[in-house]
Design an enzyme around this catalytic site. Sequence first.
Site: not given
Lengths: 381, 381
Positions: A186-187
Amino acid sequence: MIPFNKPFIIGNELRYIEEAVKSGKISGDGLFTKKCQQFFEEKYKFPKVLLTTSCTDALEMAAILCDIKPGDEVIVPSYTFVSSANAFALRGAKIVFVDSYKDNPNIDPEEIKKHITSNTKVIVPVHYAGVACDMEAIMNIAKDHNLFVVEDAAQAIDSYYTFSDGTKKALGSIGHFAAFSFHETKNIIAGEGGMLVINDNKYFERAEIIREKGTNRSAFFRGEVNKYGWVDLGSSFLPSEIISAFLFAQLENLDTIQAKRIDIWNRYLQGLKALADNNFIQLPIIPEFATNNAHMFYIVCRNYDERTSLINFLKESDIHPVFHYLSLNKSEFFLKDNLEIDIPNSDHFTDCLLRLPFYYELSEEQQQKIIQRINTFYQNK
Amino acid sequence: MIPFNKPFIIGNELRYIEEAVKSGKISGDGLFTKKCQQFFEEKYKFPKVLLTTSCTDALEMAAILCDIKPGDEVIVPSYTFVSSANAFALRGAKIVFVDSYKDNPNIDPEEIKKHITSNTKVIVPVHYAGVACDMEAIMNIAKDHNLFVVEDAAQAIDSYYTFSDGTKKALGSIGHFAAFSFHETKNIIAGEGGMLVINDNKYFERAEIIREKGTNRSAFFRGEVNKYGWVDLGSSFLPSEIISAFLFAQLENLDTIQAKRIDIWNRYLQGLKALADNNFIQLPIIPEFATNNAHMFYIVCRNYDERTSLINFLKESDIHPVFHYLSLNKSEFFLKDNLEIDIPNSDHFTDCLLRLPFYYELSEEQQQKIIQRINTFYQNK
């Protein structure tokens, strides 16, 4: 070698872990967990945030909060991660899979409408690639039928939806509950990790109890009750402070991370636009009501065989793209108790969608190589 | 200030976290998770170990592996942590609470026998303070009635049981399944963390699937199936590599940690023995079949009021002992669906047991102060 994903340390991750140990508390709900929760509540106007050990766990908490009982029906897109369905199946729900749009993996509200029965209890919109589902349409359906909406916002950190009256809200703040992920892809990452957002204050207290193994321990520590005990179902959904400390260091750099990811996303768009204009591939669609959080860059190939050829072609240059979900309505587990049904758009994305390497430390040079190789692949098609 | 517990860094914890990030994988089941699992399998002859995010999660995996259905009965000591019961209640089980011995918080096998019905499916012995329950008696009961045994070994790392034929086995290797904890209060810590031990190879494959969100992903990565999908119920039970890396650094120092803890335990015993001989307090009992892993040092006061006075007396000297469980048969959650029953020994430990400060960095000087203050408290009694 250009992998699909690569975790990274950006700031004070290790120092904060050391600080947590020195503070005398690394079990859940310590200083860094509270700092992370406060960060999210302030930045995205989430009424209440609880960190969890995974997005899956946050979805399971939501399922308990929705009081899912055997026989309740939960509407989930077929093109999603298994946890979007599993969290509700664990509570005995019947999962009702519906299709995506033709040109966008998000759930199609028209398809939701067709599948509502008197047993429907929850709709689970999944914001694929961090791009908003049509939340206004979905919330209206939910209101009409008195349903819960649990946003699967695993990929949707720092992403927004604009309502037709112009109101703009962060994804995760619109449904009754929302689940986010801090998985390494994920970011913002913590290896494994997640959080539950609770948007209706009538569920705040029970959410805390469920997360603390069914005890009212949180109320006890606030001095609201004079001893704590077993009052409800629950589990150990709270992460170690080692995880929260790592996560908080990432959050302090959220803007830097997001700026870099937006650049990466835009470079892919520029570099592959000509192929899309010539109908070799389809590119991600960002509807007008949505923003782009640059979580993922995917292309949709014309068919399964061409995608396989492209994957193999890129692997020869040590570039590692990966496909994504397999339609859950075709899974062995679902077919044990259900007849085979046709969910064509989900199958199309199952067969043709391909995610390109995307991570914070991906260099411009590496990215140009990826773009160049994809263009080369299509030169003689 | 002498707290009850204090987490610690002993070796390469931070370096290994950095290594995990650099290795390109910090989601679950990476290099350090495998190293930890292998360590336990080799050292304690556990047939299969799977790290989890908590002991609670390991118990929940065991409940799914036992195929608990609504109406199944699970026998649990009343004097235990809520998760020993909650993990089975989540699957719909009826929890049947039974009593401890009079002089030892462990479950009394004679009490187990009295509570077996045709619906009984599982016995959950909890090795309190890391001291073995009478596993030979319990396994015989289970065999006679065809029941599962799930060892709640949360506190029982590095502890053993000797059978009447002289065979000595590590706790956790005797029942069908066992759950351990790496919570910050345990001998070996990761803040929050746990592991499931699977002692019967017929459950290996399903355990892996349940832990990987109900998918056969592990088999896929070993090349046993050519794609992976949703095949069973499951959750995200696997910890981040950040947790496993921290844990592995602790495991490398297990012998050092254990030696230090044994010293601390023995100093408490020496320093408080006279009070026990004079019947002011009762000290822990290590049965002949058990070993002492020095997880905890507790005393049992003569009554609730004296314990409260002692706690307050020690707090005046900035020493922070803590009591432990509250009989679960008296919990709000249990009494929703059940009549009040009398479980006297559990109530006795609820009211009178007191845990003394115990952690790796507790100095001899601090400990002498604690011992001295307790002796002073009883001087005028």
